[in-house]
Design an enzyme around this catalytic site. Structure first.
Site, PDB file in Angstrom:
ATOM      1  N   ASP A   1       0.869  -0.813   0.182  1.00 20.38           N
ATOM      2  CA  ASP A   1       0.133   0.378  -0.194  1.00 20.38           C
ATOM      3  C   ASP A   1       0.485   1.420  -0.273  1.00 20.38           C
ATOM      4  O   ASP A   1       0.727   2.106   1.322  1.00 20.38           O
ATOM      5  CB  ASP A   1      -1.051   0.087   1.714  1.00 20.38           C
TER       6      ASP A   1
ATOM      7  N   GLU B   1       3.669  -7.916   7.621  1.00 20.85           N
ATOM      8  CA  GLU B   1       2.382  -8.590   7.246  1.00 20.85           C
ATOM      9  C   GLU B   1       2.762  -9.553   5.620  1.00 20.85           C
ATOM     10  O   GLU B   1       1.908  -9.702   4.562  1.00 20.85           O
ATOM     11  CB  GLU B   1       1.411  -7.731   6.150  1.00 20.85           C
TER      12      GLU B   1
ATOM     13  N   TYR C   1      -6.237  -3.455  13.148  1.00 20.67           N
ATOM     14  CA  TYR C   1      -6.994  -2.300  12.714  1.00 20.67           C
ATOM     15  C   TYR C   1      -8.329  -2.423  12.844  1.00 20.67           C
ATOM     16  O   TYR C   1      -9.681  -2.439  11.922  1.00 20.67           O
ATOM     17  CB  TYR C   1      -7.330  -2.108  11.162  1.00 20.67           C
TER      18      TYR C   1
ATOM     19  N   GLU D   1       0.897  -1.153  14.433  1.00 21.02           N
ATOM     20  CA  GLU D   1      -0.320  -0.347  12.944  1.00 21.02           C
ATOM     21  C   GLU D   1      -1.300  -0.382  13.342  1.00 21.02           C
ATOM     22  O   GLU D   1      -2.113  -1.715  13.838  1.00 21.02           O
ATOM     23  CB  GLU D   1      -0.434  -1.583  11.420  1.00 21.02           C
TER      24      GLU D   1
HETATM   25  C1  BDP Z   1      -1.387  -2.653   6.348  1.00 18.69           C
HETATM   26  C2  BDP Z   1       0.093  -1.986   5.496  1.00 18.69           C
HETATM   27  C3  BDP Z   1       0.385  -0.648   5.167  1.00 18.69           C
HETATM   28  C4  BDP Z   1      -1.050  -0.266   4.984  1.00 18.69           C
HETATM   29  C5  BDP Z   1      -2.059  -0.085   5.748  1.00 18.69           C
HETATM   30  C6  BDP Z   1      -3.486   0.302   5.981  1.00 18.69           C
HETATM   31  O1  BDP Z   1       1.060  -2.568   5.762  1.00 18.69           O
HETATM   32  O2  BDP Z   1       1.079  -1.457   4.477  1.00 18.69           O
HETATM   33  O3  BDP Z   1      -1.181   1.092   4.271  1.00 18.69           O
HETATM   34  O4  BDP Z   1      -2.319  -1.223   6.267  1.00 18.69           O
HETATM   35  O5  BDP Z   1      -4.253   0.126   4.931  1.00 18.69           O
HETATM   36  O6  BDP Z   1      -2.053  -3.799   5.992  1.00 18.69           O
HETATM   37  O7  BDP Z   1      -3.383   1.536   5.917  1.00 18.69           O
END
Ligand code: BDP
Length: 559
Positions: free
Chosen positions: A149, A382, A435, A471
Site C-alpha cells: 500500500d 505482513e 485495524y 500498526e
Molecule cells: C497494513 C499495511 C500498510 C498499509 C495499512 C493500511 O502494512 O502498509 O498502509 O495496512 O491499510 O496492512 O493503511
C-alpha cells in the site's frame, strides 16, 4: 561500505541536480549520448514531476544521464555512490557497463576507472516488480500489479556522489560497544590494507577520551546513548594515508519474554510507522523534509519509528542517531500476501526471492551496523505467515539473519492468532498490525478496545514474547469534523486511537505502539484511497491533525 565523507584524504563531489531523462525500451544500451532527453531532478521520483500520464505510469526502463568532470588526483581511486535507485539499475560510464543496483532501497557503490576530462554517467532503471523482486509484484498486460500500500515511485531516489579515496584506504569500520560498570569497551574492526591504524575516540566536545589501535578501546565514565540523551562519540581512524570519522553511541539492548530494554531499563516504544514520501519529490531524499520529520517526532514525544516498509536513506538513519529515535529497521519484504492461493510456493515466493531476501538483510546490516539508533531488525511486513510454506521460508531467512546480525529480530504480523501463525516463535519480539473497528466492524468504536486486548494477550500468552502493535489507525480527512464522530473525521481518528491506547495499557506484554501512519502518503489508486492513504497523524505537508496533541500528551508520560 562507508558513507562518502570528505576530509584531508578524501574528496566528495555531488552529482545531484538536473539530469537528462527519458523512457527507453527493453534493450536500450547507452553506447552513444542520449538525444531528446528531458530535464529531471535528482534525487527525486520522476512520477510526480512529469505532466505526461504515460511517463508517470511508465512500466519498464528509464534512462538518467549526466555529464560531469572532477579533478582527478594522482594516487587516488574514484568511486560512484548512488544512495538508491528504484528499482534495479544498470550503470554505465562513458558507454561502458560498470555495475548494477540490485534493489530499490540500497546504496550502489562502484569503482570509476579511466575517468576522462569529461565523463558521461548513464543509469538505466527498471521499475518493474516481479516474483523475483522485493517487494514482489507482477506485470499484467503492461500494468504493474503489487500488493503493498504505497505508490511504486521510481527514479534516482537518493544522493549521487563521486568520491575519491587513497589507493590504500579504509574500506570499512565496524564499531561495537559493551558497557561494564564505570567504563565501556569499544571494539573497532577496520577493513584496510594500510599498515598503521590509529583510533581515537572524541567526546561531544571534541576532547579525545581514549586511543588505541583497532581492537578493544576502553572509554572511562561513558555517556550512554538513549532517546532522552542521544550522546554521540566520534571514532577517528587514521592510517599512514587515509582518515575516516564515524559517529557512534554506547548503548545496550536486551529483550526478554515481557520487555525490551535499553541500557538495562525497560522501554515502551512510542512512535510511528512512516514512509519516505513528499509532494513532488516522491521518494526523493530531502534534508528539509527529513529534519522536519524528526522535529515533529520529538515534538510528539515519540521515541521510536519503524522504517516501514524498506530501508530509509542513510541520511535519515544519521538523523535518528542525532535526535535519539530508536529504529526498527525493515527490509523491503512487504506485500508477500494475497496473491490468490498460496503465496509461499514455487511459482510465487520461491527460492529466488528467498536468496534475495537474505542478501538484502546482509546488505542492510552492513549499511546500518554502526547506528546506535538501530535497535531491532524487521524481516518482513505482513507476509502470509499462516501458510506452511512460510515456516520453511522464514526458518531459513531468520537463521541467516541471526548469523549476520546480533540485534533482536521481529516480524510484523497480519496473520490473526486464531489463523495459526507459523513463524512467530522464531523471532524475539512479535509485531502485530491490527485495524479493529476500521477494516473489520468499521466504525464500531465500542468493539476496538476488547478485540485489541484479546488479540495482544493471545499472542503474548502463547509465545511468551513481548508484543508491539506496529500498526493501528484510521483514515482521516483533515478539516472533516463531526459530532458525534463519524469515520474519516478528525474526531473519529482521535476517539479510535484512544480506544486502542486503552487496550495497550491493559495488556500485559505490550511493549509499544506505533501509530499508522506518521503522515498521509501516496499509494496506488483504489476505492478506499482518496489522494492516498490518509491515516497520517500529520497531513502530507506535515501539519498536525486534531489527534496529534492528544497523542503528544499521552506520550509525555507513558512509560
Ligand atoms: C497494513 C499495511 C500498510 C498499509 C495499512 C493500511 O502494512 O502498509 O498502509 O495496512 O491499510 O496492512 O493503511
Amino acid at each position: 561500505m562507508l558513507y562518502p565523507k570528505s576530509n584531508q584524504c578524501r574528496d566528495v563531489y555531488s552529482l545531484n541536480g538536473i539530469w537528462s531523462f527519458k523512457t527507453v525500451d527493453e534493450n536500450y544500451c547507452p553506447a552513444e549520448p542520449a538525444k531528446d532527453g528531458g530535464c529531471m531532478a535528482v534525487p527525486a521520483s520522476f512520477n510526480e514531476i512529469v505532466t505526461d500520464r504515460k511517463i508517470k505510469d511508465h512500466v519498464g526502463k528509464v534512462l538518467y544521464e549526466k555529464v560531469f568532470s572532477v579533478p582527478v588526483r594522482e594516487g587516488m581511486q574514484y568511486r560512484l555512490r548512488i544512495g538508491a535507485t528504484s528499482h534495479k539499475s544498470d550503470v554505465y560510464l562513458n558507454g561502458a557497463y560498470i555495475g548494477s543496483g540490485v534493489n530499490g532501497y540500497f546504496p550502489i557503490d562502484l569503482p570509476l576507472e579511466n575517468l576522462k576530462e569529461e565523463n558521461r554517467l548513464s543509469v538505466v532503471i527498471d521499475n518493474r516488480l516481479t516474483f523475483k523482486t522485493l517487494p514482489p509484484g507482477k506485470v499484467v498486460d503492461g500494468r504493474q500489479i503489487y500488493n503493498h500500500d504505497f505508490y511504486n515511485f521510481a527514479g534516482i531516489h537518493r544522493d549521487v556522489m563521486v568520491y575519491s579515496v587513497p589507493q590504500k584506504h579504509i574500506r570499512d569500520i565496524q564499531i561495537k560497544t559493551v558497557v561494564d560498570g564505570d567504563y565501556s569497551l569499544v571494539s573497532v574492526a577496520v577493513d584496510t590494507d594500510c599498515e598503521k591504524v590509529v583510533c581515537k575516540i572524541k567526546d561531544k566536545e571534541n576532547n579525545i577520551v581514549a586511543e588505541g589501535g583497532a581492537g578493544l578501546i576502553k572509554v572511562p565514565n561513558p555517556h550512554t546513548w538513549s532517546p532522552e540523551s542521544p550522546y554521540l562519540y566520534t571514532l577517528v581512524v587514521e592510517t599512514e594515508c587515509d582518515k575516516y570519522e564515524e559517529k557512534f553511541g554506547i548503548r545496550k539492548i536486551a529483550v526478554d519474554g515481557k520487555h525490551f530494554y535499553l541500557n538495562d531499563k525497560p522501554v515502551y516504544l512510542k512512535g510511528f510507522g512512516m514512509h519516505e514520501d513528499f509532494f513532488i519529490l516522491g521518494k526523493g531524499n530531502n534534508p528539509a523534509v527529513n529534519v522536519r520529520n524528526f522535529e515533529l517526532l520529538k515534538w510528539m514525544n515519540a521515541n521510536s519509528i519503524r522504517t516501514s516498509h524498506y530501508p530509509y536513506s542513510e541520511e535519515i538513519m544519521s538523523l535518528a542517531d542525532e535526535y535519539g529515535i530508536l529504529v526498527i529497521d525493515e527490509v523491503p519484504a512487504v506485500g508477500m500476501h494475497w496473491w490468490g492461493g498460496l503465496n509461499f510456493e514455487p511459482e510465487k515466493l520461491s527460492d529466488d526471492v528467498k536468496a534475495l531476501h537474505k542478501d538484502l538483510i546482509a546488505r542492510l546490516i552492513a549499511r546500518d551496523k554502526n547506528h546506535p539508533s538501530v535497535v531491532m531488525l524487521s524481516v518482513a511486513n505482513e507476509a502470509a505467515t499462516h501458510e506452511d510454506g512460510a515456516r520453511t521460508y522464514f526458518e531459513d531467512v531468520i537463521s541467516f539473519a541471526r548469523s549476520v546480525c546480533d540485534l533482536p529480530i521481529t516480524i510484523v504480523e497480519f496473520t490473526k492468532f486464531d489463523d495459526g501463525p507459523k513463524v512467530a516463535d522464531l523471532v524475539d519480539v512479535i509485531a502485530i498490525n491490527r485495524y479493529y473497528g476500521w477494516y473489520t466492524d468499521h466504525g464500531a468504536l465500542d468493539l476496538v478496545r476488547g478485540q485489541m486486548k484479546e488479540e495482544i494477550e493471545k499472542w503474548h500468552t502463547h509465545f511468551n514474547k513481548p508484543i508491539i502493535v506496529a500498526e493501528f489507525g484510521a483514515d482521516t480527512i483533515e478539516g472533516l469534523h463531526s459530532l458525534p464522530s463519524e469515520s474519516f473525521s478528525e474526531e473519529f481518528q482521535e476517539e479510535y486511537l484512544i480506544e486502542n491506547f486503552k487496550a495497550f495499557d491493559e495488556s500485559e506484554g505490550c511493549i509499544g505502539e506505533h501509530v499508522w501512519n506518521f503522515a498521509d502518503f501516496k499509494t496506488k489508486p483504489g476505492i478506499t484511497r482518496i489522494r492516498g492513504n490518509r491515516k497520517g497523524v500529520f497531513t502530507k505537508d506535515r501539519q498536525p491533525k486534531l489527534v496529534a496533541k492528544t497523542i503528544k500528551a499521552r506520550w509525555e508520560t507513558k512509560k
